[in-house]
Design an enzyme around this catalytic site. Structure first.
Site, mmCIF file in Angstrom:
data_model
loop_
_atom_site.group_PDB
_atom_site.id
_atom_site.type_symbol
_atom_site.label_atom_id
_atom_site.label_comp_id
_atom_site.label_asym_id
_atom_site.label_seq_id
_atom_site.Cartn_x
_atom_site.Cartn_y
_atom_site.Cartn_z
ATOM 1 N N LYS A 173 41.952 36.418 33.468
ATOM 2 C CA LYS A 173 43.157 35.735 33.974
ATOM 3 C C LYS A 173 42.998 35.358 35.440
ATOM 4 O O LYS A 173 42.157 35.904 36.160
ATOM 5 C CB LYS A 173 44.404 36.610 33.814
ATOM 6 N N ASP A 218 48.050 45.125 33.723
ATOM 7 C CA ASP A 218 47.754 43.796 33.165
ATOM 8 C C ASP A 218 47.518 43.814 31.657
ATOM 9 O O ASP A 218 47.352 42.755 31.050
ATOM 10 C CB ASP A 218 46.494 43.215 33.832
HETATM 11 P P1 ATP Z 1 42.725 43.594 37.850
HETATM 12 O O1 ATP Z 1 42.550 42.133 38.039
HETATM 13 O O2 ATP Z 1 43.441 43.963 36.567
HETATM 14 O O3 ATP Z 1 43.190 44.327 39.051
HETATM 15 P P2 ATP Z 1 39.915 43.794 38.158
HETATM 16 O O4 ATP Z 1 39.473 42.565 37.467
HETATM 17 O O5 ATP Z 1 39.988 43.749 39.641
HETATM 18 O O6 ATP Z 1 41.284 44.230 37.569
HETATM 19 P P3 ATP Z 1 38.223 45.321 36.409
HETATM 20 O O7 ATP Z 1 37.111 44.371 36.140
HETATM 21 O O8 ATP Z 1 39.203 45.544 35.336
HETATM 22 O O9 ATP Z 1 38.980 44.982 37.772
HETATM 23 O O10 ATP Z 1 37.518 46.716 36.847
HETATM 24 C C1 ATP Z 1 38.106 47.668 37.663
HETATM 25 C C2 ATP Z 1 37.303 48.958 37.531
HETATM 26 O O11 ATP Z 1 37.555 49.522 36.253
HETATM 27 C C3 ATP Z 1 35.797 48.762 37.606
HETATM 28 O O12 ATP Z 1 35.345 49.043 38.889
HETATM 29 C C4 ATP Z 1 35.230 49.725 36.578
HETATM 30 O O13 ATP Z 1 34.692 50.871 37.183
HETATM 31 C C5 ATP Z 1 36.401 50.160 35.719
HETATM 32 N N1 ATP Z 1 36.312 49.734 34.298
HETATM 33 C C6 ATP Z 1 36.671 50.466 33.254
HETATM 34 N N2 ATP Z 1 36.528 49.797 32.111
HETATM 35 C C7 ATP Z 1 36.062 48.593 32.411
HETATM 36 C C8 ATP Z 1 35.733 47.439 31.638
HETATM 37 N N3 ATP Z 1 35.832 47.436 30.295
HETATM 38 N N4 ATP Z 1 35.306 46.340 32.282
HETATM 39 C C9 ATP Z 1 35.212 46.350 33.642
HETATM 40 N N5 ATP Z 1 35.499 47.412 34.406
HETATM 41 C C10 ATP Z 1 35.935 48.524 33.823
#
Ligand code: ATP
Length: 322
Positions: free
Chosen positions: A16, A166
């Site tokens: 997203k 989210d």
């Molecule tokens: P948001 O936009 O919802 O704040 P994000 O995109 O910044 O999230 P994610 O990619 O969801 O962040 O990852 C955040 C942390 O979650 C990562 O640093 C990782 O250690 C952990 N994590 C756990 N499961 C997953 C997954 N399936 N994919 C990516 N990261 C994951």
């Protein structure tokens, strides 16, 4: 399980962008209230769930002996957990507890039913594109079908809300206005297709770290999403570009100052608007057309570790089964 029963489910889940993110005050529980307009983009992860071993032919009652095995491939480094910390596995465990799958005590029987959950990552990690949340949503949808747990979308959304702010949005996809901590969502009317250049940085930013910086260097705002919602209603890309807004951008730039130059590079390359996505550090730039997006992506290739073009909205989770 009878003949013709489903043994493989594949769910493609989109990441997203936050077209608007307004941060209100801090709540008593330490979380921030937000107002956000979220839209899915065409960068997907894939969740594959399949029954293996005895699980293929076992009677549904045997599902309480189910074990879970998890693997990951795709665009990953050490930052994606491959164990029970992965959000896809946490989602699977939450559904198991809710629906009674895998709740019988562990046995040493070699022939236990196994569900194999495999994640292929393409959504950048810890980048503000809800990759982990998308994977949790994909796992819930895939396993709910595979195990015939029969939770309806409302029940899945409630479970999703316990896994992350989210995740409920990722269950539905499309475009939504999110309030509260982000878990209350309402679908938003949109027209048109939007073309994006997504600038990905190898550095990551954790969401709590960005909120902490926000509390230090910024403060609650009362900016409203009206201009973004109006642009979406009329399908006006130029108006949307001008209205893009993210209160967390100041905090993300505070933590990674070169994001400001990269954002400027996007505007210099002809973007209708550019901003940090969610808690960053991914930057997204809106282009007027698909051709513009491709030309901008080429120009910006040296400014980022990875540049992709994408369209939004990208619908919701797409399920295929056999
Ligand atoms: P948001 O936009 O919802 O704040 P994000 O995109 O910044 O999230 P994610 O990619 O969801 O962040 O990852 C955040 C942390 O979650 C990562 O640093 C990782 O250690 C952990 N994590 C756990 N499961 C997953 C997954 N399936 N994919 C990516 N990261 C994951």
């Amino acid at each position: 399980m009878g003949d013709g029963a489903v043994t493989h489910i594949r769910v493609r889940v989109p990441g997203k962008v936050n077209l608007f993110l307004g941060v209100r005050g801090v709540r008593a529980d330490g979380y921030h209230d937000i107002v956000s307009v979220l839209q899915t983009v065409s960068i997907h992860d894939t969740i594959l769930a399949r029954l293996d071993g005895k699980a293929v032919s076992a009677h549904p009652a045997a599902r309480r002996f189910m074990e879970l095995a998890f693997t990951v491939d795709g665009v990953v480094d050490g930052s994606v957990p491959v164990n029970g910390d992965n959000l896809a596995v946490r989602a699977a465990r939450a559904l198991m507890a809710e629906s009674g799958v895998g709740t019988a005590p562990h046995t040493d029987d070699q022939d236990v039913p196994i569900t194999r959950l495999h994640l292929t990552k393409r959504i950048p990690v810890a980048a503000g594109m809800a990759g982990g949340s998308a994977d949790a949503a994909g796992a819930l949808i895939a396993l709910n079908r595979l195990w015939e747990s029969e939770l309806d979308r409302g029940e899945l959304r409630d479970l999703a809300g316990l896994l992350g702010a989210d995740v409920p949005f990722c269950i539905m996809g499309g475009t939504a206005l999110a309030t509260g901590t982000g878990t209350s969502t309402a679908q938003v009317l949109t027209r048109g297709v939007y073309h994006w250049v997504v600038g990905i940085t190898d550095r990551s930013l954790s969401t709590p770290e960005v909120y902490r910086a926000f509390d230090e260097v910024s403060g609650p705002s009362d900016v409203e999403p009206d201009a973004v919602l109006q642009a979406l209603r009329t399908g006006d890309a130029e108006a949307l570009g001008a209205a893009l807004h993210n209160d967390l951008e100041v905090a993300a730039v505070h933590l990674l100052p070169d994001l400001a130059e990269r954002r400027q590079a996007m505007l210099d390359a002809g973007a209708l608007g550019a901003m940090v996505s969610g808690s960053g550090p991914t930057l997204v730039a809106l282009a007027a057309t698909a051709q513009d997006a491709n030309a901008m992506a080429e120009r910006l290739a040296s400014d980022f570790d990875r540049v992709e073009v994408a369209i939004s909205p990208a619908g919701g989770p797409e399920l295929a089964q056999r």
